[in-house]
Design a protein around this motif. Structure first.
Motif, PDB file in Angstrom:
ATOM      1  N   PHE A  66     -13.210 -26.206 119.651  1.00 47.42           N
ATOM      2  CA  PHE A  66     -12.856 -27.585 119.331  1.00 47.42           C
ATOM      3  C   PHE A  66     -12.119 -28.237 120.498  1.00 47.42           C
ATOM      4  CE2 PHE A  66     -13.400 -26.157 114.944  1.00 47.42           C
ATOM      5  CZ  PHE A  66     -13.909 -27.285 114.328  1.00 47.42           C
ATOM      6  N   HIS A  67     -12.284 -29.554 120.619  1.00 47.00           N
ATOM      7  CA  HIS A  67     -11.367 -30.393 121.385  1.00 47.00           C
ATOM      8  C   HIS A  67     -10.372 -30.973 120.390  1.00 47.00           C
ATOM      9  CE1 HIS A  67     -10.679 -34.375 123.769  1.00 47.00           C
ATOM     10  NE2 HIS A  67      -9.680 -33.541 123.903  1.00 47.00           N
ATOM     11  N   ASP A  68     -10.915 -31.692 119.412  1.00 45.83           N
ATOM     12  CA  ASP A  68     -10.146 -32.182 118.267  1.00 45.83           C
ATOM     13  C   ASP A  68     -11.130 -32.295 117.116  1.00 45.83           C
ATOM     14  OD1 ASP A  68     -11.636 -34.514 118.780  1.00 45.83           O
ATOM     15  OD2 ASP A  68     -10.010 -35.391 119.957  1.00 45.83           O
ATOM     16  N   ASP A  69     -10.746 -32.980 116.036  1.00 44.34           N
ATOM     17  CA  ASP A  69     -11.650 -33.036 114.890  1.00 44.34           C
ATOM     18  C   ASP A  69     -12.839 -33.967 115.096  1.00 44.34           C
ATOM     19  OD1 ASP A  69     -10.543 -31.102 113.373  1.00 44.34           O
ATOM     20  OD2 ASP A  69      -9.624 -32.414 111.878  1.00 44.34           O
ATOM     21  N   SER A  70     -12.866 -34.681 116.211  1.00 43.27           N
ATOM     22  CA  SER A  70     -14.004 -35.571 116.461  1.00 43.27           C
ATOM     23  C   SER A  70     -14.977 -35.010 117.498  1.00 43.27           C
ATOM     24  CB  SER A  70     -13.517 -36.955 116.912  1.00 43.27           C
ATOM     25  OG  SER A  70     -12.849 -36.854 118.160  1.00 43.27           O
ATOM     26  N   SER A  71     -14.574 -33.945 118.228  1.00 42.35           N
ATOM     27  CA  SER A  71     -15.466 -33.414 119.259  1.00 42.35           C
ATOM     28  C   SER A  71     -15.156 -31.949 119.561  1.00 42.35           C
ATOM     29  CB  SER A  71     -15.346 -34.246 120.542  1.00 42.35           C
ATOM     30  OG  SER A  71     -14.040 -34.161 121.082  1.00 42.35           O
ATOM     31  N   GLY A  72     -16.126 -31.313 120.228  1.00 45.81           N
ATOM     32  CA  GLY A  72     -15.965 -29.921 120.605  1.00 45.81           C
ATOM     33  C   GLY A  72     -16.851 -29.603 121.795  1.00 45.81           C
ATOM     34  N   ARG A  82     -21.886 -27.787 127.012  1.00 42.93           N
ATOM     35  CA  ARG A  82     -22.144 -29.059 126.326  1.00 42.93           C
ATOM     36  C   ARG A  82     -20.906 -29.583 125.614  1.00 42.93           C
ATOM     37  NH1 ARG A  82     -28.296 -29.459 124.961  1.00 42.93           N
ATOM     38  NH2 ARG A  82     -29.129 -27.755 126.231  1.00 42.93           N
ATOM     39  N   ARG A  83     -20.839 -30.922 125.568  1.00 40.88           N
ATOM     40  CA  ARG A  83     -19.811 -31.621 124.800  1.00 40.88           C
ATOM     41  C   ARG A  83     -20.475 -32.134 123.526  1.00 40.88           C
ATOM     42  NH1 ARG A  83     -16.823 -35.808 128.263  1.00 40.88           N
ATOM     43  NH2 ARG A  83     -18.942 -36.024 128.995  1.00 40.88           N
ATOM     44  N   LEU A  84     -19.869 -31.872 122.380  1.00 42.69           N
ATOM     45  CA  LEU A  84     -20.414 -32.265 121.083  1.00 42.69           C
ATOM     46  C   LEU A  84     -19.531 -33.350 120.484  1.00 42.69           C
ATOM     47  CD1 LEU A  84     -20.750 -28.604 119.740  1.00 42.69           C
ATOM     48  CD2 LEU A  84     -22.410 -29.842 121.149  1.00 42.69           C
ATOM     49  N   VAL A  85     -20.119 -34.482 120.146  1.00 42.32           N
ATOM     50  CA  VAL A  85     -19.365 -35.576 119.518  1.00 42.32           C
ATOM     51  C   VAL A  85     -19.735 -35.606 118.041  1.00 42.32           C
ATOM     52  CG1 VAL A  85     -18.783 -38.016 119.591  1.00 42.32           C
ATOM     53  CG2 VAL A  85     -19.433 -36.830 121.705  1.00 42.32           C
ATOM     54  N   PHE A  86     -18.845 -35.037 117.207  1.00 39.09           N
ATOM     55  CA  PHE A  86     -19.148 -34.880 115.788  1.00 39.09           C
ATOM     56  C   PHE A  86     -19.348 -36.226 115.094  1.00 39.09           C
ATOM     57  CE2 PHE A  86     -15.976 -31.221 116.394  1.00 39.09           C
ATOM     58  CZ  PHE A  86     -16.953 -30.402 116.930  1.00 39.09           C
ATOM     59  N   TRP A 125     -13.561 -27.587 133.977  1.00 38.38           N
ATOM     60  CA  TRP A 125     -14.212 -28.891 133.907  1.00 38.38           C
ATOM     61  C   TRP A 125     -13.238 -29.937 133.382  1.00 38.38           C
ATOM     62  CZ3 TRP A 125     -19.382 -28.225 135.316  1.00 38.38           C
ATOM     63  CH2 TRP A 125     -19.900 -26.938 135.185  1.00 38.38           C
ATOM     64  N   ASP A 126     -13.387 -31.155 133.870  1.00 36.23           N
ATOM     65  CA  ASP A 126     -12.653 -32.295 133.315  1.00 36.23           C
ATOM     66  C   ASP A 126     -13.606 -33.019 132.366  1.00 36.23           C
ATOM     67  OD1 ASP A 126     -11.319 -34.577 132.649  1.00 36.23           O
ATOM     68  OD2 ASP A 126     -10.866 -35.184 134.709  1.00 36.23           O
ATOM     69  N   PRO A 127     -13.407 -32.901 131.046  1.00 41.79           N
ATOM     70  CA  PRO A 127     -14.367 -33.484 130.105  1.00 41.79           C
ATOM     71  C   PRO A 127     -14.281 -35.004 129.990  1.00 41.79           C
ATOM     72  CG  PRO A 127     -12.531 -32.555 128.911  1.00 41.79           C
ATOM     73  CD  PRO A 127     -12.303 -32.226 130.357  1.00 41.79           C
ATOM     74  N   ARG A 128     -13.282 -35.604 130.637  1.00 42.35           N
ATOM     75  CA  ARG A 128     -13.108 -37.062 130.485  1.00 42.35           C
ATOM     76  C   ARG A 128     -14.053 -37.847 131.371  1.00 42.35           C
ATOM     77  NH1 ARG A 128      -6.910 -36.790 131.926  1.00 42.35           N
ATOM     78  NH2 ARG A 128      -7.932 -35.503 133.507  1.00 42.35           N
ATOM     79  N   GLY A 129     -14.613 -37.192 132.394  1.00 47.34           N
ATOM     80  CA  GLY A 129     -15.502 -37.898 133.314  1.00 47.34           C
ATOM     81  C   GLY A 129     -16.878 -38.110 132.721  1.00 47.34           C
ATOM     82  N   ALA A 130     -17.734 -38.799 133.458  1.00 46.16           N
ATOM     83  CA  ALA A 130     -19.122 -38.976 133.043  1.00 46.16           C
ATOM     84  C   ALA A 130     -19.829 -37.635 133.123  1.00 46.16           C
ATOM     85  CB  ALA A 130     -19.806 -39.995 133.943  1.00 46.16           C
ATOM     86  N   SER A 131     -20.942 -37.494 132.388  1.00 42.30           N
ATOM     87  CA  SER A 131     -21.653 -36.223 132.411  1.00 42.30           C
ATOM     88  C   SER A 131     -22.246 -35.985 133.791  1.00 42.30           C
ATOM     89  CB  SER A 131     -22.756 -36.220 131.346  1.00 42.30           C
ATOM     90  OG  SER A 131     -23.675 -37.249 131.602  1.00 42.30           O
ATOM     91  N   GLY A 132     -22.407 -34.712 134.127  1.00 40.27           N
ATOM     92  CA  GLY A 132     -22.924 -34.363 135.447  1.00 40.27           C
ATOM     93  C   GLY A 132     -21.946 -33.480 136.180  1.00 40.27           C
ATOM     94  N   GLN A 133     -22.443 -32.379 136.728  1.00 46.26           N
ATOM     95  CA  GLN A 133     -21.576 -31.354 137.295  1.00 46.26           C
ATOM     96  C   GLN A 133     -20.671 -31.891 138.404  1.00 46.26           C
ATOM     97  OE1 GLN A 133     -23.596 -27.743 138.174  1.00 46.26           O
ATOM     98  NE2 GLN A 133     -22.029 -26.987 139.553  1.00 46.26           N
TER      99      GLN A 133
END
Length: 340
Positions: A66-72, A82-86, A125-133
């Motif tokens: 989990f990141h929080d209850d809205s994403s993981g 992958r980033r999952l946006v619940f 990884w910094d998950p706050r940025g745009a997607s892409g390595q």
């Protein structure tokens, strides 16, 4: 199907159709995230026994968090992170490794996602940025072997690899490990989990053993470490040994549960070196365990882990059991009555 006693807990509906690789409770609710070899990540409301979301990947999913209850986040055998946006029911690729991604953690201390792969690297990884390595990767750190298990507590990260290597990092300075160790257990590592109080970690192996380790390298600190046998049985004069696949610490009492290929879940008081409880046998191997944030619930993945090869086995299932205090609370040490 073998009848499962009620004491095992309530079986979740809509469980994965293939091996369960991990499951984790949220730090904020009774939501449960489950990764599977059927290429899915599932989000459940464990209390309501409802499937809230499902995400399909290009290969088996080997870990999730989990990141929080809205994403993981998830780690896949298709080499992707992958980033999952619940809330939106969508996902995007945060980055890639050069081989299957075995482990994933989210660090609340640094705001980074940390992944460990069979390509023998650890990545942040910094998950706050745009997607892409190129836009999200913070650093890549070579490891001595393929990564099998990882665990975080505060700013400390413990990485267990093939070849029985254990590296301990301080997330504030990842240039090199704070400690490089070899497992005190003789055989392959299955799971590592940090103590909730941040003083050390428990390590399990395929040989039916747990090692209790401490970060403090002083003589006094290292004198506390020990190892013990578990998930074994004697049959016709032979000692049958089962791999210990899972360790989960109780968030309130600091006791811990272990799950083995024998289908049993045991609860241990590490400080007093005692077993507190053993639950009734589950239908097949225990692949993963997780306590809820308040310790009231324990999620158990009963899922065959192919330790005896490809053979008929019970269907994979997730059980959520209510935890009684007597099962997890350390018992006070008994002292002799004072003489009068």
């Amino acid at each position: 199907m073998t009848a499962v006693p009620q004491v095992a807990g309530r079986e979740l509906l809509n469980s994965p159709s293939d091996g369960i690789s991990n499951l984790r409770f949220s730090n904020h609710s009774d939501h449960l995230l489950v990764s599977s070899w059927d290429k899915s990540v599932r989000l459940y409301d464990a209390s309501a026994n409802v499937l809230r979301g499902e995400f399909m990947h290009g290969g088996p999913v080997l870990d999730c968090c989990f990141h929080d209850d809205s994403s993981g986040f998830s780690a896949s055998a298709d080499n992707t992170v992958r980033r999952l946006v619940f809330s939106l029911g969508k996902e995007d690729i945060l980055g890639r490794h050069d081989a299957p991604v075995r482990c994933i953690e989210y660090s609340y201390a640094t705001g980074q996602v940390i992944t460990g792969s069979w390509d023998k690297t650890l990545k942040c990884w910094d998950p706050r940025g745009a997607s892409g390595q190129e836009r999200t990767i913070v650093g890549t750190y070579a490891q001595p072997e393929r990564i099998y298990s990882m665990s975080l507590v505060g700013n400390r990260l413990v990485v267990a690899t093939a070849g029985r290597h254990v590296n301990v990092y301080d997330l504030r300075n990842m240039s090199q490990p704070e400690q490089r160790k070899e497992s005190s257990l003789k055989y392959q590592t299955r799971c590592v989990r940090c103590y909730p109080n941040g003083t050390g970690y428990a390590l399990s192996s395929v040989e039916g053993r747990i090692a209790m380790e401490f970060f403090d390298l002083s003589e006094a600190g290292q004198s506390k470490k020990y190892a013990f046998k578990c998930h074994r049985k004697s049959e016709a004069g032979r000692d049958i040994v089962y791999p210990v696949n899972a360790i989960a610490f109780h968030p309130i009492y600091g006791t811990f549960a272990t799950g083995g290929c024998d289908g049993y879940v045991n609860v241990w008081d590490g400080n007093n070196k005692k077993r507190l409880y053993q639950y009734s046998k589950y239908p097949t191997s225990i692949a993963a365990l997780s306590f809820s944030r308040d310790g009231r619930l324990l999620a158990v993945a009963s899922s065959y882990t192919y330790e005896e090869g490809d053979k008929p086995h019970e269907p994979d299932a997730i059980f959520v059991r209510s935890v009684n205090e007597v099962e997890v609370k350390p018992k006070p040490k008994a002292y002799p009555n004072p003489t009068t």
